[in-house]
Write a protein that holds these residues in place. Sequence first.
Motif, PDB file in Angstrom:
ATOM      1  N   LEU A   1      -4.565 117.516 -32.665  1.00  0.00           N
ATOM      2  CA  LEU A   1      -3.474 117.337 -33.620  1.00  0.00           C
ATOM      3  C   LEU A   1      -2.141 117.748 -33.000  1.00  0.00           C
ATOM      4  O   LEU A   1      -2.018 118.843 -32.440  1.00  0.00           O
ATOM      5  N   ILE A   2      -1.159 116.862 -33.123  1.00  0.00           N
ATOM      6  CA  ILE A   2       0.191 117.107 -32.625  1.00  0.00           C
ATOM      7  C   ILE A   2       1.163 116.910 -33.784  1.00  0.00           C
ATOM      8  O   ILE A   2       1.030 115.961 -34.563  1.00  0.00           O
ATOM      9  N   CYS A   3       2.145 117.791 -33.914  1.00  0.00           N
ATOM     10  CA  CYS A   3       3.161 117.636 -34.958  1.00  0.00           C
ATOM     11  C   CYS A   3       4.492 117.241 -34.322  1.00  0.00           C
ATOM     12  O   CYS A   3       4.800 117.620 -33.190  1.00  0.00           O
TER      13      CYS A   3
ATOM     14  N   TYR B   1      -0.315 109.203 -37.269  1.00  0.00           N
ATOM     15  CA  TYR B   1      -0.576 108.067 -36.389  1.00  0.00           C
ATOM     16  C   TYR B   1      -1.665 108.410 -35.377  1.00  0.00           C
ATOM     17  O   TYR B   1      -1.635 109.469 -34.749  1.00  0.00           O
ATOM     18  N   ASP B   2      -2.598 107.494 -35.215  1.00  0.00           N
ATOM     19  CA  ASP B   2      -3.588 107.565 -34.145  1.00  0.00           C
ATOM     20  C   ASP B   2      -2.904 107.062 -32.877  1.00  0.00           C
ATOM     21  O   ASP B   2      -2.510 105.891 -32.798  1.00  0.00           O
ATOM     22  N   LYS B   3      -2.735 107.922 -31.883  1.00  0.00           N
ATOM     23  CA  LYS B   3      -1.982 107.540 -30.692  1.00  0.00           C
ATOM     24  C   LYS B   3      -2.555 106.294 -30.008  1.00  0.00           C
ATOM     25  O   LYS B   3      -1.813 105.515 -29.419  1.00  0.00           O
ATOM     26  N   ARG B   4      -3.859 106.094 -30.100  1.00  0.00           N
ATOM     27  CA  ARG B   4      -4.474 104.944 -29.430  1.00  0.00           C
ATOM     28  C   ARG B   4      -4.052 103.622 -30.062  1.00  0.00           C
ATOM     29  O   ARG B   4      -4.168 102.579 -29.437  1.00  0.00           O
ATOM     30  N   ARG B   5      -3.586 103.661 -31.303  1.00  0.00           N
ATOM     31  CA  ARG B   5      -3.211 102.426 -32.005  1.00  0.00           C
ATOM     32  C   ARG B   5      -1.721 102.132 -31.924  1.00  0.00           C
ATOM     33  O   ARG B   5      -1.234 101.235 -32.604  1.00  0.00           O
TER      34      ARG B   5
ATOM     35  N   HIS C   1      -7.836 112.124 -27.086  1.00  0.00           N
ATOM     36  CA  HIS C   1      -7.589 111.347 -28.298  1.00  0.00           C
ATOM     37  C   HIS C   1      -6.861 112.269 -29.271  1.00  0.00           C
ATOM     38  O   HIS C   1      -7.334 113.361 -29.586  1.00  0.00           O
ATOM     39  N   ALA C   2      -5.683 111.865 -29.742  1.00  0.00           N
ATOM     40  CA  ALA C   2      -4.875 112.747 -30.583  1.00  0.00           C
ATOM     41  C   ALA C   2      -4.268 111.993 -31.747  1.00  0.00           C
ATOM     42  O   ALA C   2      -4.006 110.788 -31.663  1.00  0.00           O
ATOM     43  N   TYR C   3      -4.043 112.721 -32.826  1.00  0.00           N
ATOM     44  CA  TYR C   3      -3.307 112.219 -33.980  1.00  0.00           C
ATOM     45  C   TYR C   3      -1.923 112.865 -33.988  1.00  0.00           C
ATOM     46  O   TYR C   3      -1.780 114.064 -33.750  1.00  0.00           O
ATOM     47  N   LEU C   4      -0.904 112.063 -34.279  1.00  0.00           N
ATOM     48  CA  LEU C   4       0.466 112.543 -34.409  1.00  0.00           C
ATOM     49  C   LEU C   4       0.815 112.687 -35.887  1.00  0.00           C
ATOM     50  O   LEU C   4       0.696 111.733 -36.649  1.00  0.00           O
ATOM     51  N   MET C   5       1.274 113.873 -36.275  1.00  0.00           N
ATOM     52  CA  MET C   5       1.684 114.121 -37.652  1.00  0.00           C
ATOM     53  C   MET C   5       3.204 114.281 -37.665  1.00  0.00           C
ATOM     54  O   MET C   5       3.743 115.223 -37.059  1.00  0.00           O
TER      55      MET C   5
ATOM     56  N   HIS D   1      14.198 107.197 -48.254  1.00  0.00           N
ATOM     57  CA  HIS D   1      13.339 106.844 -49.394  1.00  0.00           C
ATOM     58  C   HIS D   1      12.182 107.844 -49.486  1.00  0.00           C
ATOM     59  O   HIS D   1      11.056 107.546 -49.053  1.00  0.00           O
ATOM     60  N   PRO D   2      12.422 109.009 -50.036  1.00  0.00           N
ATOM     61  CA  PRO D   2      11.383 110.045 -50.082  1.00  0.00           C
ATOM     62  C   PRO D   2      10.128 109.632 -50.832  1.00  0.00           C
ATOM     63  O   PRO D   2       9.075 110.251 -50.662  1.00  0.00           O
ATOM     64  N   ASP D   3      10.234 108.585 -51.685  1.00  0.00           N
ATOM     65  CA  ASP D   3       9.080 108.163 -52.452  1.00  0.00           C
ATOM     66  C   ASP D   3       8.149 107.238 -51.660  1.00  0.00           C
ATOM     67  O   ASP D   3       7.086 106.847 -52.166  1.00  0.00           O
ATOM     68  N   LEU D   4       8.504 106.891 -50.445  1.00  0.00           N
ATOM     69  CA  LEU D   4       7.618 106.068 -49.620  1.00  0.00           C
ATOM     70  C   LEU D   4       6.297 106.795 -49.410  1.00  0.00           C
ATOM     71  O   LEU D   4       6.267 108.006 -49.169  1.00  0.00           O
ATOM     72  N   PRO D   5       5.166 106.085 -49.471  1.00  0.00           N
ATOM     73  CA  PRO D   5       3.888 106.740 -49.185  1.00  0.00           C
ATOM     74  C   PRO D   5       3.774 107.109 -47.715  1.00  0.00           C
ATOM     75  O   PRO D   5       4.470 106.524 -46.860  1.00  0.00           O
ATOM     76  N   THR D   6       2.937 108.056 -47.429  1.00  0.00           N
ATOM     77  CA  THR D   6       2.708 108.462 -46.041  1.00  0.00           C
ATOM     78  C   THR D   6       2.097 107.308 -45.251  1.00  0.00           C
ATOM     79  O   THR D   6       1.139 106.673 -45.702  1.00  0.00           O
ATOM     80  N   ASP D   7       2.662 107.019 -44.063  1.00  0.00           N
ATOM     81  CA  ASP D   7       2.063 106.031 -43.163  1.00  0.00           C
ATOM     82  C   ASP D   7       0.823 106.635 -42.530  1.00  0.00           C
ATOM     83  O   ASP D   7       0.772 107.843 -42.259  1.00  0.00           O
ATOM     84  N   PHE D   8      -0.161 105.788 -42.250  1.00  0.00           N
ATOM     85  CA  PHE D   8      -1.333 106.308 -41.540  1.00  0.00           C
ATOM     86  C   PHE D   8      -1.924 105.237 -40.637  1.00  0.00           C
ATOM     87  O   PHE D   8      -1.708 104.052 -40.818  1.00  0.00           O
ATOM     88  N   ASP D   9      -2.624 105.714 -39.638  1.00  0.00           N
ATOM     89  CA  ASP D   9      -3.264 104.911 -38.584  1.00  0.00           C
ATOM     90  C   ASP D   9      -2.228 104.231 -37.686  1.00  0.00           C
ATOM     91  O   ASP D   9      -2.187 104.437 -36.536  1.00  0.00           O
TER      92      ASP D   9
END
Length: 205
Positions: free
Chosen positions: A68-70, A130-134, A143-147, A197-205
Motif C-alpha cells: 500500500l502506497i499513499c 489504483y492498482d499500479k499494474r492497470r 504489486h502495489a495499490y496507490l491510495m 467535486h467532493p461528491d464524486l465517488p472514489t475511483d478504484f482499479d
Amino acid sequence: MAALPLLEWVLRLEAIARNGLTFATGPFDRQRYEQVRRLAAEMAAHPGDPAPIEEVFAGYSGYATPLLICRAAVFDEEERILMVRESADGRWTLPGGWIDVGESPSEATEREVREETGYVVTAVKLAAIYDKRRHPHPVAAHHAYLMFFVCELKGGDSATSVETEAVEWFAMAELPELSTARATEEQIRRMLDHRRHPDLPTDFD
C-alpha cells in the motif's frame, strides 16, 4: 507488450513461492518453493544474472499481498498542486510513500506530507485506489495499490527532506517532468476533479 504478461507470471510465481515458504512444514517443501522462487528470478533476469532479483524476492516474507502506497493531493487557493522533487530520480510527484504498520492510510498520508514538504495537512477525502499494474507506470518488482487522498492545507512552511530535493506548487497547465513510477499525469489531473467535486465517488482499479 510481451514483457507485461511475463512480469505478471514472474510476480505470480514469486507469490506462490513466498506463500509456500510461509506455510511449509518440512525441508522438502521449503526446497521446492525456493526452487520456484529461483525460477521466477531467472525468468525476470533472463538473459542476465538472476542473483540480485532473487535477493530482492528473498527480502519479502509472510503471505504475499499487494503493498500500500499513499499519495496526497494538496491544493492552494489558486488550485495549484503541491509537489516534491524526488531525490531518487530527480523528477516530481505528489508527496507520499509506503503506509507503515500501525498507521491508518490517512495518518500515513498526513505524515508523509509533513515529512517531505514541511506542510501540515488534513486528509479529507479518499479520492482513488489504483492498482499500479492497470495504469501506465513503469514495471516494478512488487504489486502495489496507490491510495490518493485530497487534503486540506492547515499550516507549516516549505521544507525538504532526505527523500525530497525541492517543494513547489504547480498549476495544472505547468506540471513538471513527472516521476511516473509514483503517479501519472492522468492521476494527478483527476485529483483536481475530486477537489472541485467532493461528491464524486472514489475511483478504484
